[in-house]
Each structure stands twice: as structure tokens, then as C-alpha cells.
Design an enzyme around this catalytic site. Structure first.
Site, PDB file in Angstrom:
ATOM      1  CD  GLU A 122      34.795  74.348 -13.857  1.00 51.38           C
ATOM      2  OE1 GLU A 122      34.283  73.670 -14.765  1.00 51.38           O
ATOM      3  OE2 GLU A 122      35.287  75.473 -14.067  1.00 51.38           O
ATOM      4  CD  GLU A 135      29.773  74.743 -14.855  1.00 51.48           C
ATOM      5  OE1 GLU A 135      30.399  74.831 -15.935  1.00 51.48           O
ATOM      6  OE2 GLU A 135      30.082  75.396 -13.838  1.00 51.48           O
TER       7      GLU A 135
END
Length: 605
Positions: free
Chosen positions: A161, A235
Site C-alpha cells: 500500500e 485484500e
């Protein structure tokens, strides 16, 4: 096809060994599950119809002191990946170095913060050097487990991320090179939420997306960014984590199933984050700070398909039915439930005040000015990472106002002559001290409640007292500082302390000891502490985690493998108030819940 042809992303569909392949993945973190249960959890993953395990690798556990590595026992990553292969699962490895994961400092070791100029997740030389040494060790361990070497690892994620951090454009290419230059030739991926996709990519690496709902045309957005490439939700958030003082988060099974069904119908690969959350044992929980500091609880149940204790939930059954439609063969049988036991309540037999335990702690450090825990000269000069730090100094004022200048990280109990007078934290920064005569001892017991694991404030995560504390506008000086990280060695040394028999209310802060007798064989249970306040629970010297009466977590998962047949020592470190007994339960009660599906999307990020 030879084994050389691993996972490829050369068209709109993944191929593995030259054949079309879809990743049906789930995240289980080996460091959040007792090793004795790894096989049970992975078998349940296989039985649910998943074909791929994903896991983060927490740098702070594997290199707890600079240059000291640990890949043994509960941290035997090689054994975990090998077990996945043996059970027929592929592996996507997410080695960081930053992993987020609701884990202290996103998995980065706190000793990095000893450098006052440290810039984490950038090309800052001190960070780059540390990453290189860590990756030398880590990659040498996992390289033989890569697909091309006959192992199960089919893809490796580059950082995590980074689009939500994006402080240095040279950093992601550096991490990619770190992997490839050490011989990683498998498919590389990045993983970002919708917002982060704009800044998180790196050339030649497949982008994937993290989400919970299919809002904003998220998957189409990803497809537009990389036409003719396979689509993957790295995710898919099956639930959400909890923070102290708020409700337990849930994501209704039917709502989750609807989104997973649509993702699969679109031909997209998916990884359930989490498939099984487990437990952030000890002091390893992270924290959020999007304007307000909020430490996370010990449980990482996550409202995932497998509960914290490994039970198959309604989500699990619904997902198993769904995934079975994507297999030509019947799914394996689901392993039987792990039995739990409600042990009889145990009575406190002895107590030891914190003050009486200090001779058993490491030698205190004297400093003119307060020093943050990371810069204390302990743990082979890697500093203190977790737990509590005690700061003591002499005051001669009759009373007056103590002002923390917001330099307490994160919470301090304040004592005058070792009698409690109040507390300081982010919200309470001033405290009036009682009047008194002559020289008195002022003590601040400061708890690191968990370092922030997500967002732009990672460089500011030093803990303890991080600047001057004022008394009547004058900065306090000449501190004696005790590092109280409460490692197993310290808990073991407590046995030689001057314990007093029986239970005595008012002996706070202090250690309270009880004995649990277990018949063969030990089984899982949950610890409950009604009537207690805030502190930490240790079983046979191992830190189970934090307890705090504000909730939402009021039940601590105690795995059977942590117990032994016969006598088991339970020690509770308690800050405020206690009861004369400790009780057990078969299942946790999560109390009031908040449905994450009803929260605005932005509050989740």
C-alpha cells in the site's frame, strides 16, 4: 510444461505452468497463530475451496534487535511455507519490509527510530542499509521455496500500500530491485486501495486492489489502468479490526458473500483478508491515527470466516458452498472442531507491587532529560520496543500543575511518593499535584499502547516520554528510567520477588499470581477478568495480551498449546483495580457491534 513456467500475467487471465489459473486466496499470519495449529488452519483453508495462502512477514519479530535474527519455533517461516506446500496450497508472499497488518509500526522494527532523522519507507540511507541487511537474510531463507526451485511461492508482493504513503518515488523501484537482485524471479505484485492505486505502482509489476465494497467502479478502474492484464483483489476485507473503547466491528455474512460472488463472476482473482485473523499476542497490536490516536485490541478476530479460535463461522460455510462451484472435484472434509474447556475460576494467591518488582528489572538508566524508550541503552543498544517505561525524579514544590506538553506516548499513570494521583494521555495533558512538604518522588509509568501502523505519521512513533514535562512551567530534570518491557526473562525473575500471600485490593500497580491446574490434555479457553481494570496477562511467562475493561474485547484467547498438564502460572499485571479471581469461558462475547457496511467508505481507510 516444465516447472520453470510459473505464475504469469501476460493476458487478461493468470496462467500457471501454461494453464489458465485463478488465485482463490486467503490470508493467515503464522505469527498470529500458535504453531501447533498451523496445520489445522491451513486444512480448513483447503476444505473451504481456497488454493493459495498469503502471508505477511513481520520484520520486527524476525529482527528484534539490530543484526539479531529469529526464524525459529513460532517464527519458522520456512516450515510454515513448507507446510502449505505439503497440504496442496500455493503461496503469495508479502515480505514488506512494511506490512501494515494492524501490527506495531506496520512490522518495522522500532530500533530504526533510534536515529532521530530516520525517514521510514524512503531512500534515507539508514533505512536503506537496514532493509538490505534484512533482505539478505530473509531472501536467502525463502528463495529455495520459490516456484522455479520447486517450492510453492508463485508470487511476491513489493512493499505494501505504498500509494497511501508515497513519500519517495525512488523507493518502490529500490524494493523491487532488492527482491530481483537477490534472485527472486517469480511474478511481482503491488497492492493498494482505490486512492493509492494512482501513486503505488512500479514499472513491470502487476497492480492489485484492496477493497470491501465494489463502489466507485473499483475493479474497472484497475482494469483501465492495466488493460489486458489479470485482475486481482489482493485484500478483500472479510471484516474489520477493533480499537479500544469502540464497538466490535462486524461485516454481515450475506453482504460479504454478495461481493465475493460478484468478484468471482467477473473472473477476478481474490484473496480474503483475513481468512483467519488470529491474535496479536503480547504487545504487538498497532494503532490508527487519522486525527485521533486509537490503539487496537489484542484480538485479531476480524470477523473473519475462521474465528480467532479457529472455528468455522457462517461466513466459512457460505464461502465453502460458493467456492465449491469453482472446483470440478468435491472439496476435502472440514477438520473437526478444536474442543475448548471452561476451567474452574482460579483465586489470586499472591501479589507483588510494581515498586517491589523494580530490583528485578534491568538496571535503571540515569538521564538529565527524559529519553524515549527506543533510545534507552538496553537490548544490546537496540532500545526498548514494547511495554512500559517508568520515569522517576525528585520534586520539591509543595504542589502545582504538571503539564505533559503532549509528550506522553501513549498513557501515563502519575504517582507522588508512589501514591497514585492521576493519569496523562493525549486528551488529558494537565494534572494538579497534591500539596506536600519537602522532597518527594514523582513517578510516571508510561505505556506504549501500540505504534501507528498506517498513514503518514510512521516517523513520529517514538514512545515513552518524548520531550519535556513541565511542573509549574519549569521542565523536569534528572530522571531515573526503568525499562519494563516485561519479556519472559523478567516474568521468570519475578518468582524471586518478595511476594505477599493472598489477595490485597489496593496494591496497584502490581502483579497478581494464580495457579491453574490442568488435567490431560490442555485445551483452548478464553480468559475473562470481570472486576479488573487494565493491564497484561501472562501464562507460564508468555504474554497473552492486554486487557482493558473499556472493551470491546473482554475475553482473551488462551491457546491450549500454551498450557501444560498440571500446574500453570497465571500472572496479571494490573494498573487500577482487581478482583480476587480469574474466570474462563468457552466463547467470547463481543458485546455491542458496528456493521462496517454501514460506515462511510472513507472511515475504513
Amino acid at each position: 510444461m516444465s516447472r520453470v513456467e510459473g505464475l504469469r500475467a501476460n493476458s487478461s487471465q493468470f496462467t500457471l505452468e501454461g494453464e489458465p489459473f485463478r488465485i482463490l486466496g486467503g490470508s493467515i499470519h503464522y505469527f498470529r497463530v500458535p504453531r501447533a495449529y498451523w496445520e489445522d488452519r491451513l486444512l480448513k483453508m483447503r476444505a473451504c475451496g481456497l488454493n493459495t495462502l498469503t502471508t505477511y512477514v513481520p520484520w520486527n519479530l524476525h529482527e528484534p534487535e539490530r543484526g539479531v535474527f529469529n526464524f525459529q519455533d513460532e517464527l519458522d517461516l520456512k516450515a510454515y511455507i513448507g507446510l502449505a506446500a505439503k497440504l496442496g496450497l500455493w503461496v503469495v508472499l508479502r515480505p514488506g519490509p512494511y506490512v501494515c497488518a494492524e501490527w506495531d509500526l506496520g512490522g518495522l522494527p522500532s530500533w530504526l527510530l533510534r536515529d532521530k532523522n530516520m525517514q521510514l519507507r524512503t531512500m534515507y540511507p539508514g533505512f536503506v542499509d537496514a532493509v538490505n541487511l534484512y533482505f539478505d537474510k530473509l531472501v536467502s531463507l525463502v528463495k529455495p521455496l520459490m516456484f522455479e526451485e520447486g517450492g510453492p511461492i508463485i508470487a511476491v508482493q513489493v512493499e505494501n500500500e505504498y500509494g497511501s504513503y508515497a513519500k519517495d518515488e525512488k523507493y518502490m523501484p529500490f524494493i523491487k530491485t532488492c527482491l530481483q537482485s537477490r534472485g527472486i524471479n517469480e511474478l511481482l505484485l503491488t497492492s493498494d486501495n482505490w486512492e493509492g492505486l494512482r501513486c503505488g505502482g512500479v514499472e513491470g509489476v502487476l497492480k492489485t486492489i484492496n477493497l470491501q465494497r465494489l463502489s466507485f467502479g473499483a475493479i474497472q478502474h484497475l482494469a483501465d489502468m492495466q488493460p489486458q492484464k489479470p485482475l486481482m483483489v489482493m485484500e478483500y476485507w472479510s471484516g474489520w479490526f477493533d480499537v479500544w473503547g469502540e464497538n466490535h466491528h462486524v461485516f454481515q455474512a450475506e453482504d460479504m458473500l454478495a461481493v465475493v460472488s460478484e468478484i468471482l463472476e467477473r473472473g477476478v482473482s481474490i484473496n480474503l483478508y483475513m481468512f483467519h485473523g488470529g491474535t496479536s499476542f503480547g504487545f504487538m497490536n498497532g494503532a490508527m491515527d487519522l486525527g485521533t490516536y486509537k490503539p487496537q485490541v489484542t484480538s485479531y478476530d476480524y470477523d473473519a470466516p475462521l474465528s480467532e479460535a479457529g472455528d468455522c463461522t457462517t461466513k466459512y460455510q457460505l464461502l465453502r458452498n460458493l467456492f465449491s462451484q469453482y472446483h470440478s472435484e468435491p472439496l476435502p472434509e472440514v477438520p473437526s472442531l478444536q474442543e475448548r474447556t471452561v476451567y474452574q475460576p482460579v483465586v489470586i494467591q499472591q501479589h507483588l507491587s510494581l515498586w517491589d518488582s523494580l530490583p528485578l528489572a534491568d538496571k535503571p538508566y540515569n538521564s538529565e532529560r527524559p529519553l524515549n524508550m527506543e533510545n534507552l541503552p538496553v537490548n544490546n543498544n537496540s532500545g526498548q520496543s514494547y511495554g512500559y517505561t517508568l520515569y522517576e525524579t525528585s520534586i520539591t514544590h509543595h504542589g502545582g500543575t504538571l503539564n505533559s506538553k503532549n509528550n506522553i506516548r501513549d498513557r501515563a499513570l502519575v504517582f507522588v511518593d508512589r501514591q497514585p494521583v492521576g493519569s496523562l494521555d493525549y486528551r488529558t495533558q494537565e494534572l494538579v499535584l497534591p500539596d506536600g512538604k519537602g522532597e518527594r518522588t514523582l513517578s510516571l509509568l508510561v505505556e506504549n499502547c501500540g505504534r501507528v501502523n498506517y498513514g503518514k505519521a510512521l516517523d513520529e512513533q517514538r514512545k515513552g516520554v518524548v520531550g519535556d514535562i513541565l511542573l509549574n512551567h519549569a521542565p523536569l530534570r534528572d530522571f531515573t528510567i526503568y525499562s519494563l518491557d516485561m519479556k519472559p526473562s523478567f516474568i521468570k525473575r519475578l518468582s524471586s520477588g518478595q511476594w505477599k500471600s493472598g489477595y490485597k485490593p489496593g496494591c496497584f500497580p502490581g502483579f497478581f499470581q494464580a495457579s491453574l491446574y490442568v488435567e490431560d490434555p490442555p485445551r483452548d479457553t478464553f480468559i475473562r477478568l470481570p472486576g479488573w481494570g487494565k493491564g497484561v496477562v501472562f501464562i507460564n511467562g508468555q504474554n497473552v495480551g492486554r486487557h482493558w475493561s473499556i472493551g470491546p474485547q473482554l475475553f482473551l484467547y488462551l491457546p491450549g498449546p500454551w498450557l501444560r498438564s498440571g500446574e500453570n502460572q497465571i500472572i496479571v499485571f494490573e494498573e487500577h483495580k482487581s478482583d480476587e479471581k480469574i474466570v474462563f469461558a468457552e466463547n467470547p462475547d463481543h458485546g455491542k457491534t458496528t456493521d462496517v457496511n454501514k460506515l462511510p467508505f472513507c472511515t475504513l481507510l
